[in-house]
Scaffold this motif. Structure first.
Motif, PDB file in Angstrom:
ATOM      1  N   LEU A 121       0.822  -1.209   0.000  1.00  0.00           N
ATOM      2  CA  LEU A 121       0.000   0.000   0.000  1.00  0.00           C
ATOM      3  C   LEU A 121       0.858   1.262   0.000  1.00  0.00           C
ATOM      4  O   LEU A 121       0.472   2.282  -0.581  1.00  0.00           O
ATOM      5  N   VAL A 122       2.014   1.205   0.646  1.00  0.00           N
ATOM      6  CA  VAL A 122       2.918   2.356   0.623  1.00  0.00           C
ATOM      7  C   VAL A 122       3.342   2.653  -0.808  1.00  0.00           C
ATOM      8  O   VAL A 122       3.315   3.809  -1.255  1.00  0.00           O
ATOM      9  N   LEU A 123       3.722   1.619  -1.548  1.00  0.00           N
ATOM     10  CA  LEU A 123       4.099   1.815  -2.951  1.00  0.00           C
ATOM     11  C   LEU A 123       2.910   2.279  -3.779  1.00  0.00           C
ATOM     12  O   LEU A 123       3.029   3.190  -4.613  1.00  0.00           O
ATOM     13  N   TRP A 124       1.746   1.664  -3.575  1.00  0.00           N
ATOM     14  CA  TRP A 124       0.560   1.996  -4.367  1.00  0.00           C
ATOM     15  C   TRP A 124       0.115   3.440  -4.120  1.00  0.00           C
ATOM     16  O   TRP A 124      -0.339   4.125  -5.050  1.00  0.00           O
ATOM     17  N   SER A 125       0.250   3.912  -2.878  1.00  0.00           N
ATOM     18  CA  SER A 125      -0.255   5.236  -2.527  1.00  0.00           C
ATOM     19  C   SER A 125       0.483   6.372  -3.227  1.00  0.00           C
ATOM     20  O   SER A 125       0.002   7.503  -3.248  1.00  0.00           O
ATOM     21  N   ARG A 126       1.647   6.093  -3.805  1.00  0.00           N
ATOM     22  CA  ARG A 126       2.410   7.124  -4.510  1.00  0.00           C
ATOM     23  C   ARG A 126       2.427   6.919  -6.021  1.00  0.00           C
ATOM     24  O   ARG A 126       3.074   7.692  -6.737  1.00  0.00           O
ATOM     25  N   LEU A 127       1.712   5.914  -6.507  1.00  0.00           N
ATOM     26  CA  LEU A 127       1.702   5.666  -7.955  1.00  0.00           C
ATOM     27  C   LEU A 127       1.155   6.850  -8.735  1.00  0.00           C
ATOM     28  O   LEU A 127       1.581   7.115  -9.859  1.00  0.00           O
ATOM     29  N   HIS A 128       0.180   7.560  -8.153  1.00  0.00           N
ATOM     30  CA  HIS A 128      -0.452   8.658  -8.890  1.00  0.00           C
ATOM     31  C   HIS A 128       0.524   9.805  -9.174  1.00  0.00           C
ATOM     32  O   HIS A 128       0.225  10.697  -9.969  1.00  0.00           O
ATOM     33  N   LEU A 129       1.707   9.767  -8.537  1.00  0.00           N
ATOM     34  CA  LEU A 129       2.690  10.816  -8.780  1.00  0.00           C
ATOM     35  C   LEU A 129       3.496  10.598 -10.051  1.00  0.00           C
ATOM     36  O   LEU A 129       4.109  11.536 -10.571  1.00  0.00           O
ATOM     37  N   ILE A 130       3.518   9.375 -10.563  1.00  0.00           N
ATOM     38  CA  ILE A 130       4.345   9.097 -11.749  1.00  0.00           C
ATOM     39  C   ILE A 130       3.532   8.598 -12.933  1.00  0.00           C
ATOM     40  O   ILE A 130       4.085   8.421 -14.019  1.00  0.00           O
ATOM     41  N   VAL A 131       2.242   8.325 -12.753  1.00  0.00           N
ATOM     42  CA  VAL A 131       1.390   7.931 -13.880  1.00  0.00           C
ATOM     43  C   VAL A 131       0.257   8.942 -13.992  1.00  0.00           C
ATOM     44  O   VAL A 131      -0.158   9.536 -13.005  1.00  0.00           O
ATOM     45  N   SER A 132      -0.252   9.137 -15.203  1.00  0.00           N
ATOM     46  CA  SER A 132      -1.295  10.129 -15.410  1.00  0.00           C
ATOM     47  C   SER A 132      -2.180   9.729 -16.582  1.00  0.00           C
ATOM     48  O   SER A 132      -1.885   8.782 -17.310  1.00  0.00           O
ATOM     49  N   GLY A 133      -3.262  10.469 -16.724  1.00  0.00           N
ATOM     50  CA  GLY A 133      -4.175  10.226 -17.832  1.00  0.00           C
ATOM     51  C   GLY A 133      -4.979   8.943 -17.655  1.00  0.00           C
ATOM     52  O   GLY A 133      -5.030   8.345 -16.573  1.00  0.00           O
ATOM     53  N   GLU A 134      -5.621   8.518 -18.728  1.00  0.00           N
ATOM     54  CA  GLU A 134      -6.437   7.308 -18.679  1.00  0.00           C
ATOM     55  C   GLU A 134      -5.595   6.086 -18.338  1.00  0.00           C
ATOM     56  O   GLU A 134      -6.027   5.213 -17.578  1.00  0.00           O
ATOM     57  N   ARG A 135      -4.412   6.015 -18.916  1.00  0.00           N
ATOM     58  CA  ARG A 135      -3.532   4.884 -18.629  1.00  0.00           C
ATOM     59  C   ARG A 135      -3.174   4.841 -17.144  1.00  0.00           C
ATOM     60  O   ARG A 135      -3.169   3.782 -16.520  1.00  0.00           O
ATOM     61  N   GLY A 136      -2.874   6.001 -16.574  1.00  0.00           N
ATOM     62  CA  GLY A 136      -2.542   6.068 -15.161  1.00  0.00           C
ATOM     63  C   GLY A 136      -3.701   5.648 -14.278  1.00  0.00           C
ATOM     64  O   GLY A 136      -3.512   4.951 -13.274  1.00  0.00           O
ATOM     65  N   GLU A 137      -4.908   6.066 -14.652  1.00  0.00           N
ATOM     66  CA  GLU A 137      -6.085   5.678 -13.889  1.00  0.00           C
ATOM     67  C   GLU A 137      -6.306   4.165 -13.936  1.00  0.00           C
ATOM     68  O   GLU A 137      -6.703   3.552 -12.941  1.00  0.00           O
ATOM     69  N   ARG A 138      -6.054   3.567 -15.085  1.00  0.00           N
ATOM     70  CA  ARG A 138      -6.197   2.107 -15.198  1.00  0.00           C
ATOM     71  C   ARG A 138      -5.162   1.391 -14.329  1.00  0.00           C
ATOM     72  O   ARG A 138      -5.485   0.407 -13.655  1.00  0.00           O
ATOM     73  N   ILE A 139      -3.937   1.884 -14.357  1.00  0.00           N
ATOM     74  CA  ILE A 139      -2.880   1.265 -13.554  1.00  0.00           C
ATOM     75  C   ILE A 139      -3.232   1.326 -12.072  1.00  0.00           C
ATOM     76  O   ILE A 139      -3.110   0.337 -11.335  1.00  0.00           O
TER      77      ILE A 139
END
Length: 367
Positions: A121-139
């Motif tokens: 969860l620590v790793l997941w909670s910061r994913l939104h900082l490096i992915v964006s857009g529709e692809r980021g939302e899917r990830i």
């Protein structure tokens, strides 16, 4: 990645010629005559607890507001290490025998849940900082469900088999089931953490290809190194589990997870300085008091921001229609490049302002 380390206790506990023998410790505490191993057990358990307490202290001293998934997952994972290591210490040193064995099993179990899933969860909670857009939302969406499903299908069966193997009826049946399930869930959590770390590595490499600012490149390189270290450490624990070296695996598990958490805490917090994630993509949780605003080096002292027509502290919000449009992978990459370039420009502006202010003060003092 790792299992709960609750090595089942059965009635046929025996001494082992070597603590490194396959199966050593699988039926209870260590009954051998190696004082060196006993010292190692106490040392590594104490080291894991010390690292956890240090990290908890750093978290409370660093965060201004105690909220957000990053804060709670980091805190929960750190706290979970303490009962896990303590239960392991009581178990292998044979401090809890008879009915008291349930105390060690209980401590190991309640510590195992937040220590393992909390790490992801620590790793997941910061994913939104490096992915964006529709692809980021899917990830973000797919990895969230991966963590939830893994927690249900890996934690619960292992816990049931652990308590069953420590009971008084059909212990051999539960013990055999535990031995199989332990390896399955180890592989499952390993793949989960590798998936999250791989996303960080891939996305960070993309940033490095276009980033020109030394500060950004340095942080991104550190992020890659830390995620590679996480994968290597998990591979080591998985290898020990595959060889059934339970005592050695459990000796290292708490320490390794505490070190991984400290590394993640050191680097993931820096990402906020380089990206305006809350503006780039809707964050799935409230963020703590960390924002690009805190890194503006008091711009108000040097620049009249009322004359600036655009928001210099955040990336321009993308309208929902445009954000959800059918962009190609190349356009997604262009969007990421533009987003990071924007914040690198702000970093450069800050440095220029501070440098100009310093020169002005030196000139004034000369005169």
């Amino acid at each position: 990645m790792s299992g709960d380390g609750n090595i089942p206790v059965s009635s046929n506990t025996s001494s082992f010629a070597s603590w490194a023998s396959p199966g050593a410790g699988i039926t209870g505490g260590y009954d051998g005559d190696s004082q060196t191993l006993r010292i190692f057990i106490v040392f590594f358990a104490a080291l894991a607890i010390y690292n956890a307490i240090e990290l908890i202290t750093m978290v409370f001293l660093t965060f201004h507001r105690y909220r957000g998934l990053y804060f709670w997952s980091l805190l929960g994972a750190a706290i979970g290490i303490i009962p896990y290591a303590l239960g392991f210490l009581l178990k292998f040193m044979n401090f809890t025998t008879g009915n008291l064995r349930w105390l060690a099993v209980f401590l190991l179990t309640i510590g195992w849940y937040p220590m393992i899933t909390g790490q992801s969860l620590v790793l997941w909670s910061r994913l939104h900082l490096i992915v964006s857009g529709e692809r980021g939302e899917r990830i973000i969406r797919y990895t969230k469900w991966m963590i939830i499903i893994d927690a249900i299908i890996l934690h619960i069966p292992t816990t049931v088999l652990t308590f069953g193997a420590n009971g008084d009826q059909d212990t051999l049946v539960f013990e055999r089931g535990y031995n199989v399930m332990e390896k399955i869930q180890m592989i499952g959590f390993f793949l989960q953490e590798v998936t999250l770390s791989s996303i960080y590595i891939v996305e960070t490499v993309k940033i490095l290809r276009v980033s020109m600012q030394p500060g950004t490149r340095r942080t991104m390189k550190q992020l890659i190194i830390i995620n590679v270290v996480i994968i290597v450490a998990d591979l080591g624990l998985l290898g020990l589990e595959g060889a059934s070296l339970y005592i050695l695996e459990t000796l290292l598990k708490g320490v390794i997870y505490s070190i991984k958490l400290k590394l993640e805490f050191a680097i993931l917090g820096k990402l906020v300085k380089f990206v305006g994630a809350p503006k780039a993509i809707s964050s799935p949780f409230p963020s703590e008091k960390e924002s690009p605003d805190t890194n503006m080096n008091n711009v108000h002292d040097f620049v009249d921001l009322s004359r600036v027509r655009s928001d210099m502290t955040h990336a321009e919000s993308v309208p929902s229609k445009r954000r959800h449009s059918n962009r190609s992978p190349q356009s997604d990459l262009d969007y990421d490049i533009a987003r990071f370039q924007h914040f690198e420009d702000i970093e450069t502006l800050n440095e220029d302002i501070v440098s100009q202010s310093s020169r002005s003060r030196e000139t004034f003092e000369h005169e």
